[in-house]
Design a protein around this motif. Sequence first.
Motif, short mmCIF file in Angstrom:
data_model
loop_
_atom_site.label_atom_id
_atom_site.label_comp_id
_atom_site.label_asym_id
_atom_site.label_seq_id
_atom_site.Cartn_x
_atom_site.Cartn_y
_atom_site.Cartn_z
N UNK A 81 0.85 -1.20 0.00
CA UNK A 81 0.00 0.00 0.00
C UNK A 81 0.88 1.25 0.00
N UNK A 82 0.66 2.18 -0.95
CA UNK A 82 1.46 3.40 -0.93
C UNK A 82 1.15 4.26 0.30
N UNK A 83 2.19 4.68 1.00
CA UNK A 83 2.03 5.53 2.19
C UNK A 83 3.03 6.67 2.09
N UNK A 84 2.53 7.89 2.32
CA UNK A 84 3.40 9.07 2.35
C UNK A 84 3.32 9.67 3.74
N UNK A 85 4.47 9.90 4.35
CA UNK A 85 4.52 10.56 5.66
C UNK A 85 5.17 11.92 5.51
N UNK A 86 4.44 12.96 5.90
CA UNK A 86 4.95 14.32 5.80
C UNK A 86 5.21 14.85 7.20
N UNK A 87 6.44 15.28 7.46
CA UNK A 87 6.80 15.90 8.74
C UNK A 87 6.47 14.97 9.91
N UNK A 88 5.45 15.27 10.71
CA UNK A 88 5.09 14.39 11.80
C UNK A 88 4.74 13.00 11.28
N UNK A 89 4.17 12.94 10.09
CA UNK A 89 3.88 11.64 9.47
C UNK A 89 5.15 10.85 9.19
N UNK A 90 6.20 11.55 8.78
CA UNK A 90 7.52 10.92 8.58
C UNK A 90 8.04 10.40 9.91
N UNK A 179 22.51 15.71 4.42
CA UNK A 179 21.48 16.63 3.86
C UNK A 179 20.19 15.90 3.51
N UNK A 180 19.90 14.82 4.19
CA UNK A 180 18.73 14.01 3.82
C UNK A 180 17.43 14.68 4.29
N UNK A 181 16.52 14.88 3.32
CA UNK A 181 15.22 15.49 3.63
C UNK A 181 14.11 14.45 3.61
N UNK A 182 14.33 13.35 2.89
CA UNK A 182 13.31 12.31 2.80
C UNK A 182 13.89 11.01 2.31
N UNK A 183 13.26 9.90 2.74
CA UNK A 183 13.74 8.57 2.34
C UNK A 183 12.56 7.70 1.94
N UNK A 184 12.87 6.56 1.33
CA UNK A 184 11.81 5.61 0.99
C UNK A 184 12.17 4.23 1.54
N UNK A 185 11.17 3.36 1.55
CA UNK A 185 11.48 1.98 1.92
C UNK A 185 12.05 1.27 0.70
N UNK A 186 12.36 0.00 0.89
CA UNK A 186 13.03 -0.75 -0.17
C UNK A 186 12.16 -0.84 -1.42
N UNK A 187 10.85 -1.07 -1.23
CA UNK A 187 9.95 -1.26 -2.37
C UNK A 187 9.56 0.07 -3.02
N UNK A 188 9.76 1.18 -2.33
CA UNK A 188 9.43 2.48 -2.91
C UNK A 188 7.97 2.88 -2.73
N UNK A 189 7.18 2.08 -2.01
CA UNK A 189 5.78 2.46 -1.79
C UNK A 189 5.62 3.35 -0.56
N UNK A 190 6.57 3.28 0.37
CA UNK A 190 6.50 4.11 1.57
C UNK A 190 7.58 5.19 1.47
N UNK A 191 7.14 6.45 1.54
CA UNK A 191 8.05 7.59 1.43
C UNK A 191 7.78 8.54 2.59
N UNK A 192 8.82 9.10 3.16
CA UNK A 192 8.66 10.11 4.21
C UNK A 192 9.59 11.27 3.96
N UNK A 193 9.12 12.47 4.28
CA UNK A 193 9.99 13.65 4.18
C UNK A 193 9.53 14.71 5.19
N UNK A 194 10.46 15.58 5.56
CA UNK A 194 10.12 16.64 6.50
C UNK A 194 9.39 17.82 5.85
N UNK A 195 9.80 18.30 4.68
CA UNK A 195 9.07 19.43 4.09
C UNK A 195 7.65 19.07 3.69
#
Lengths: 226, 87
Positions: A81-90, A179-195
């Motif tokens: 399942x695609x999941x995006x976490x923004x800031x607190x979500x990350x 300088x990392x602002x966001x990362x993903x999981x191995x499969x690329x469906x889960x992404x998180x970033x602070x901005x």
Amino acid sequence: MTARIGVVTFPGSLDDRDTQRAIRVAGAEPVALWHKDKDLKQVDAVVLCGGFSYGDYLRAGAIARFSPVMEPLLEQAKAGLPVLGICNGFQILTEAHLLPGTMLRNNHLHFICRDQKLRVENAETAWTTDYAAGQEIHIPLKNNDGQYVADERTLDELEAEGRVAFRYVDFNPNGSQRDIAGVSNEAGNVVGLMPHPEHAVEPLIGTGRTDGLPFFTSILKKLVNA
Amino acid sequence: MARVVVDVMLKPEILDPQGQAVQRALPRLGFDGISDVRQGKRFELEVDGPVDEAALARIHDLAESFLANTVIEDFTIRVEEVAEAVK
């Protein structure tokens, strides 16, 4: 038929409405999810939005991570399942170990709020296909605990696997490693970033740019074409 | 009844900006000779029933999964006898 994208509201979430709006602007249907929900209402993707869930008590995201809604989310995220976490979500996603590393207080100890330049390092995740690799974008950043840290081995692994999705450009606003602002999981469906891409989807507000919109059009295309 | 104390500290290799800010304030307040400050968290758990090995194992799990984030923090657990209330 369009895609249905869930937005979870925890006690203390702030950006749930903005995120729902961004999803609508992109042409998808936002679905409100509540932290006590025990199922995800059959949404096609989920966004964990910004804010201060549970007042950031204990650690940012540490209590939200154990909310009822996180149980089906963890299970389905692991299944794709695609999941995006923004800031607190990350922060919630790292506390839940869906994403590696964690966030510390900004190294200067100040809350920061600015338009931040980022480079899209990986344009192949579920949430970034409407960007070009290497593209530079401006997105608002606003947080207290934004300093990304992980051990050296994890960082090397992330770099080698192309899982550093976003990097701060010109100015590292919080002391994040590499300088990392966001990362993903191995499969690329889960992404998180602070901005906050959801604050940059309409020309009328903010910097007048819509550099955040491709997050939401990327996922929409992926889901509709699936 | 017993009290179990869990101390959570940032790992030595993790930068502690809050501790640094405290340390930098010390000379201004007239406290010299303190070269480093690190700030952590202390949890006092009041445990019903005996604090046996099984109870401590459960507290260890809870500290590891919730009270501390082991990506950045270490924790220690110790049992503290609670003084009898004065009648």
